[in-house]
Design an enzyme around this catalytic site. Structure first.
Site, PDB file in Angstrom:
ATOM      1  N   HIS A 281      47.399  44.757  40.203  1.00  0.00           N
ATOM      2  CA  HIS A 281      46.032  44.274  39.918  1.00  0.00           C
ATOM      3  C   HIS A 281      45.528  45.031  38.689  1.00  0.00           C
ATOM      4  O   HIS A 281      46.133  44.980  37.642  1.00  0.00           O
ATOM      5  CB  HIS A 281      45.202  44.496  41.196  1.00  0.00           C
ATOM      6  N   HIS A 320      50.094  35.442  36.794  1.00  0.00           N
ATOM      7  CA  HIS A 320      48.800  35.516  37.478  1.00  0.00           C
ATOM      8  C   HIS A 320      48.835  34.611  38.692  1.00  0.00           C
ATOM      9  O   HIS A 320      49.485  33.556  38.653  1.00  0.00           O
ATOM     10  CB  HIS A 320      47.677  35.065  36.522  1.00  0.00           C
ATOM     11  N   ASP A 376      45.478  41.806  31.083  1.00  0.00           N
ATOM     12  CA  ASP A 376      45.879  43.206  30.920  1.00  0.00           C
ATOM     13  C   ASP A 376      46.972  43.420  29.884  1.00  0.00           C
ATOM     14  O   ASP A 376      47.324  44.558  29.584  1.00  0.00           O
ATOM     15  CB  ASP A 376      46.349  43.774  32.273  1.00  0.00           C
TER      16      ASP A 376
END
Ligand code: ACO
Length: 442
Positions: A281, A320, A376
């Site tokens: 995460h 994702h 990210d």
């Protein structure tokens, strides 16, 4: 047999009926009609399908196909790569709004009018002063402690340090807690950073913007005025808009789940911090940088990708649960990575990241699995270019996410349909057996 909604499976406001699902239970020959609304069937209706005493339940590890709430905060279409908060596309917010406006939008449903914006900015600017207990708590950690551990503990300590944060306001009174939590989150993050350097905390500067104040709390030198670099301030603000909320992700689900017990918002947010810490995460931004460092050179990218495709490694910052297209936040962040890295004279790791992305977007393994860069993949490169150590990356994610967590906690607490979260399990252990004293166990 038609399943009727009883008082527990009652139709809620805003539910859009779409017809029924006819199901024949081959075990009993009974036929059921389950109401379908908003693309879902209610698990409570499923539970009315019984062969013996026990009704059916759904089995869904990771809650991949389960809606757990109704929410008006964030809309996400993973196939189209579309993200919007309260109806505003993320691209427009990132280009035109400030993080503080977006936080107001998430929490209150609307962008603030000019006068409300000033009051809201003031509430956040003045809400972040840390008292001596918080100073002592942070100082008690080992110097090399991970700042997410410090943040997790400090958020959980807030109701003890500031008991008023555990109290709901009197009826009709405004709730000061969202502003305090957002402000204290940023103070704690900066304190954790300075603790790692062995430097004393810097008090908030109430005259600065939210990111400007954070920069001052991180980097101000003792006794010297702090000059905010507007390009860095803007880059942080955009990054924080992109990280403010993201629908029912792992940490938000943790906040809602823990909040469903009726606990105070600080403790629920602490649960969010804990969930965000994980490498799958929010911890992915730190993991991406570590991965890029480990690859070390563009010439090693092809070999690394072979390990990924053999299932020996994960390409961190890719893939994702919901986006099966480019994460729209990654597109915006990539542009900022270029701009910020340009300010900071380039990053040796950027070339590796670009090569990884190029290969991945062309490779069957990634194309078939619809794996694209997520938020990210590039954010760590920006933070690194700004001089922020990789241990702080997930903290930099948590600072703005406090706004989303609190908004989701508030929505959940006000939702009459919500109950304490208590899922089912499928028991796979031993059948009932008799205790045998230790001396008689073979
Ligand atoms: N690298 C290589 N293969 C991957 C990756 C990856 N990053 N992500 C998924 N896959 C593969 C899986 O091995 C699996 O392959 P298989 O069908 O042959 O078994 C397939 O793609 C589906 O993957 P799942 O793990 O089932 O997908 P899930 O939706 O459960 O996981 C997750 C999503 C956790 C984000 C995953 O893509 C991942 O681990 N990515 C790397 C970590 C990361 O970047 N996390 C940040 C997410 S964004 C955020 O939280 C802010």
């Amino acid at each position: 047999m038609t399943v009727q909604h009883d008082h527990k499976g009652a139709k809620s406001a805003g539910e859009n009926p779409q017809g029924t699902l006819s199901v024949t239970d081959d075990r009993t020959g009974e036929t059921y009609e389950l109401p379908v609304a908003d693309g879902t069937v209610r698990a409570a209706d499923l539970n009315k399908i019984k062969a013996e005493e026990i009704g059916l339940a759904s089995y869904d590890p990771g809650l991949v196909y389960t809606a757990t709430c109704r929410s008006a905060i964030t809309f996400l279409d993973g196939d189209a790569g579309h993200l919007a908060h309260r109806g505003y596309p993320i691209e427009e917010l990132a280009a035109q709004a400030t993080f503080i406006e977006v936080a107001h939008l998430l929490l209150n449903g609307e962008l603030p009018k000019a006068a409300d914006l000033k009051a809201w900015e003031r509430a956040v600017a003045t809400g972040g002063t840390a008292d001596e207990h918080l100073h002592k708590l942070v100082a008690s950690f080992p110097r090399d402690a991970h700042p997410m551990s410090i943040m997790l503990s400090a958020m959980g300590a807030l109701p003890a340090v500031y008991p008023e944060l555990a109290q709901a306001p009197a009826d009709g009174e405004p709730d000061p807690r969202p502003a305090r939590l957002i402000a204290l989150g940023s103070t704690i993050a900066a304190m954790a950073y300075r603790h790692g350097l062995g430097e004393a905390p810097v008090a908030p500067d109430t005259e600065l913007s939210f990111p400007g104040n954070f920069m001052s709390m991180m980097w101000k030198k003792d006794g010297q005025p702090y000059e905010v670099d507007p390009r860095v301030e803007k880059a942080l603000d955009v990054l924080w808009i992109l990280h403010a909320d993201h629908e029912q992700n792992c940490s938000t689900n943790a906040v809602r789940s823990v909040g469903s017990s009726g606990v105070d918002p600080c403790s629920a947010v602490a649960a969010g911090v804990a969930a965000l810490y994980g490498p799958l995460h929010g911890g992915a931004n730190e993991a991406v940088l570590n991965m890029l460092r480990e690859i070390g050179d563009v010439s090693n990218v092809a070999e690394f990708m072979t390990h990924v495709k053999n299932g020996e490694r994960r390409l961190m910052g890719f893939g994702h649960r919901v986006y099966k297209n480019y994460d729209p936040r990654a597109t915006i962040i990539k542009k900022y990575a270029m701009d910020v890295l340009d300010i900071a004279d380039g990053s040796p790791l950027l070339d590796i990241a670009l090569e990884l992305e190029k290969i991945a977007l062309d490779d069957d393994y990634f194309v078939q699995r619809r794996l694209y860069p997520n938020v990210d993949f590039y954010s760590g490169l920006i933070y690194q270019a700004l001089g922020i150590p990789s241990k702080m990356f997930t903290v930099m994610f948590a600072v703005p996410r406090v706004s989303g967590w609190v908004a989701q906690w508030m929505e959940s607490a006000a939702d009459p349909e919500q109950k304490i979260v208590r899922p089912r399990q499928i028991y796979t252990g031993a059948p009932t057996r008799t205790y045998i004293p230790a001396q008689r166990r073979d």
